[in-house]
Design an enzyme around this catalytic site. Structure first.
Site, short mmCIF file in Angstrom:
data_model
loop_
_atom_site.label_atom_id
_atom_site.label_comp_id
_atom_site.label_asym_id
_atom_site.label_seq_id
_atom_site.Cartn_x
_atom_site.Cartn_y
_atom_site.Cartn_z
N LYS A 32 -93.99 -10.29 -0.81
CA LYS A 32 -92.57 -10.54 -1.08
C LYS A 32 -91.96 -11.53 -0.09
CE LYS A 32 -90.63 -6.72 1.63
NZ LYS A 32 -89.89 -7.55 2.57
N THR A 33 -92.41 -11.48 1.17
CA THR A 33 -91.86 -12.41 2.17
C THR A 33 -92.20 -13.84 1.80
OG1 THR A 33 -92.14 -10.71 3.88
CG2 THR A 33 -91.81 -12.98 4.63
N ASP A 218 -83.34 -9.50 0.95
CA ASP A 218 -84.64 -8.87 1.17
C ASP A 218 -84.43 -7.37 1.39
OD1 ASP A 218 -87.34 -8.65 1.53
OD2 ASP A 218 -87.35 -9.38 3.59
N GLU A 219 -85.46 -6.57 1.13
CA GLU A 219 -85.39 -5.11 1.30
C GLU A 219 -84.16 -4.54 0.60
OE1 GLU A 219 -87.87 -3.68 2.37
OE2 GLU A 219 -88.88 -4.82 3.93
N GLN A 249 -90.19 2.31 -2.24
CA GLN A 249 -90.22 2.28 -0.77
C GLN A 249 -88.85 2.51 -0.16
OE1 GLN A 249 -93.13 -0.54 1.18
NE2 GLN A 249 -92.95 -1.58 -0.79
N ARG A 590 -99.78 1.36 4.18
CA ARG A 590 -99.93 0.59 5.43
C ARG A 590 -101.40 0.31 5.71
NH1 ARG A 590 -95.78 -1.56 4.88
NH2 ARG A 590 -95.79 -0.37 2.94
#
Length: 625
Positions: A32-33, A218-219, A249, A590
């Site tokens: 996504k970044t 973002d987020e 998330q 993770r």
């Protein structure tokens, strides 16, 4: 635009869609970044929007700086520094500093961080004789959550349903009055005041809507109601935006985050396009199968199946421990195996639900001489000596900041106790300015006169000095270093180094952003964080599940998978259990290569039941006893 060739089909779609508002549902590890960074580069490189007309909202300044750095590497010939990239709070501060003067906001307001808010609330609780009954942090959190939902004391008065709410209402009213009197805002106020500013000054809202060509968030799943309302106001006119998030998330409801904002977009923007990113570049397929099986048990979500090209991994291992010591010893044994196979310590993490769980793992690692770091120590800006000097700066910038005054009026020790401070406070409550109040008391208290004379002197010359020089002068005139030396040589040296670091920080800030004390103080407050997620080479990371988001490791241990721990015993509703499941999902995703899960049959000398989450994925686990 050669950089676009690096994107997969779905990522490319997300970058190229610029005519419609876009919701990018980016699964864990799906890049996504890269998407949000490349989209900004695409907008600028194709002259769809200029750098200065783009707003990118992130949840940390570090993420924003990294984003701009990456864009600069792609578009070397463009001035990417003109992109407004930062946090929601940073954007709100920009609005209030730029336009608050056209509204009703005094320009020299200070921002209270969480500790300062608690100091103020503690004083209020003491005033109403409730200090033995109430937890200061609980009250602060309650007020912050009300503010996140834009609920004023007047609104809350209609929602009170029990005696605790009645007490909160009384404290909330007093707290708001004190903030106004002290010319102070808390973090939530930055959003609230920004929304009110744009509501009451439509010309300013129109200017922003006209200037801003494209907004990226973002987020997005971590936004609260106030953040969504502000975002909606800004993008309503052009509807040119991309938000990137993952409903699976969302793990910060206790901080005010509302993942329902993802579903509100469809209702509020009929032309919205949804793009799913499901290809995972981090984990093996075996780890993703467990993550997919777990999260599928949550009800209200956008269904998505993560997948990976890494098909040759091993299935995660579940260890049934006798007790917490047995569990810790298992983890250490496996870490030794990983090291023997060439795994670096920094590629290994132990994840747990509560901080309390770290102790037994620390002891086991120490016994085996394995270096480790507990992620989540006190950050630089939260250290006492730094906050003391910043409090001095606050009362020079805003001489009515009574909370900062209380912190340092007897730091270093001057013989000014609570009784004397309360005399000053009485005058202040009668309508005197804080300096006038201190002057009145200084007539009968020589200790206060010493402080008042210092305060007056610093106020008189502050505008002739750089911020660096002002900090150095405060340290010198207060004999702060001499006071530190009374605490022992080793402690004093460490604290002195922190203050020298503050001086260097001030010099670097001034060279980049100018010698503006208000901007410097705001920058400090918005950048202070109680969590330092700094990984160290040569050390195993011990970290809570809430703090691990955004990180990744080759080998991950998720420990304490028991009822009452994960899910936590405080999670009683279906909604809360679903958030605990999302928290477990974040932990699982993770892991890149290896994942170990464990639970104990007995913990703290009490029998434990395995987590319900293990039952949901048991068919995919290898069990080790």
């Amino acid at each position: 635009m050669d950089f676009l060739k690096e994107l997969n089909k779905e990522q490319l779609e997300a970058v190229l869609e610029v005519e419609r508002p876009v919701l990018i549902l980016a699964g864990a590890g799906s890049g996504k970044t890269r998407v949000i960074t490349y989209k900004i580069a695409y907008l600028i490189g194709n002259n769809i929007a200029k750098s200065e007309n783009i707003v990118a909202l992130t949840f940390t300044n570090k993420a924003a700086e990294e984003m701009k750095k990456r864009i600069g590497n792609i578009l070397s010939s463009y001035d990417v520094e003109k992109i407004w990239a930062g946090t929601f709070h940073g954007f709100d501060l920009y609005l209030l500093r730029s336009f608050g003067k056209y509204w009703k906001l005094s320009s020299n307001f200070v921002i209270y961080d969480e500790e300062t808010q608690e100091d103020l609330i503690r004083d209020i609780i003491k005033e109403i004789n409730r200090e033995n009954e109430l937890n200061v942090r609980d009250i602060r959190d309650k007020i912050s959550r009300l503010k996140d939902r834009l609920i004023t004391p007047q609104d809350f008065a209609n929602l009170v349903s029990n005696s605790f709410d009645e007490i909160v209402l009384e404290i909330y009213k007093r707290y708001e009055r004190e903030l106004i009197k002290n010319n102070a805002l808390d973090f939530a106020d930055l959003l609230i005041y920004s929304i009110r500013l744009l509501e009451e000054k439509p010309a300013i809202l129109g200017y922003l809507q006209d200037k801003i060509e494209y907004v990226l968030v973002d987020e997005y799943q971590d936004t609260n109601k106030a953040q969504y309302d502000l975002f909606k106001m800004i993008v309503q006119e052009k509807q040119k935006f991309s938000v990137v998030g993952d409903d699976d998330q969302s793990i910060y409801s206790w901080r005010g985050a509302d993942y329902q904002n993802i579903f509100r977009l469809e209702k509020d923007f009929k032309n919205l396009r949804k793009i799913f990113l499901t290809r995972n570049y981090r984990s093996t397929q075996q780890i993703l199968e467990i993550a997919n099986a777990l999260i599928a048990n949550n009800e209200k979500r956008y269904p998505k199946e993560l997948w990976s090209d890494k098909k040759n991994g091993s299935y995660p291992i579940l260890f049934r421990a006798l007790n917490e010591e047995d569990e810790a010893n298992f983890v250490v044994r496996q870490i030794k195996v990983e090291i023997a196979k060439g795994r670096r310590l920094s590629e290994i993490a132990v994840l747990y639900r509560t901080n309390r769980q770290s102790r037994v793992f620390e002891e086991a690692l120490i016994r085996s001489n394995i270096p480790y770091k507990v992620i989540g120590g006190i950050s630089f800006f939260e250290r006492k000596e730094v906050k003391d000097i910043v409090a001095y700066l606050n009362i020079l910038y805003n001489p009515n900041d009574i909370v900062s005054l209380k912190r340092i009026i007897n730091v270093p020790k001057r013989g000014i106790g609570e009784v004397t401070f309360n005399l000053i406070k009485e005058y202040y409550n009668e309508g005197f300015s804080l300096m006038e109040a201190a002057k009145e008391v200084s007539k009968v208290k020589k200790e206060v006169k010493v402080f008042y004379d210092l305060w007056s002197y610093l106020l008189e010359i502050k505008d002739t000095l750089s911020i660096k020089e002002l900090i150095s002068l405060i340290i010198d005139k207060t004999n702060y270093f001499s006071e530190l030396e009374k605490q022992g040589k080793e402690i004093a040296e460490s604290k002195k180094e922190n203050l020298l670091e503050l001086i260097d920080f001030a010099e670097a800030f001034s060279s980049k952003s100018g010698n503006n004390l208000g901007e410097f103080l705001s920058h400090l407050t918005l950048n202070s964080s109680k969590l330092e997620s700094t990984l160290e080479e040569g050390k195993v990371s011990l970290i809570t599940l809430h703090s691990v988001k955004g990180l990744e490791f080759e080998t991950v241990f998720i420990v304490g998978l028991e009822e009452g721990i994960l899910p936590h015993y405080n999670a009683t509703t279906k909604e809360e259990i679903q958030e605990e499941r999302r928290l477990c999902y974040v932990g699982i995703t993770r892991a890149k290569e290896k994942l170990f899960l464990s639970y104990a049959s007995k913990r703290y000398n009490r029998p434990q039941e395995p987590s319900r989450f293990l039952e949901e994925i048991s068919h995919l686990l290898s069990v080790k006893k």
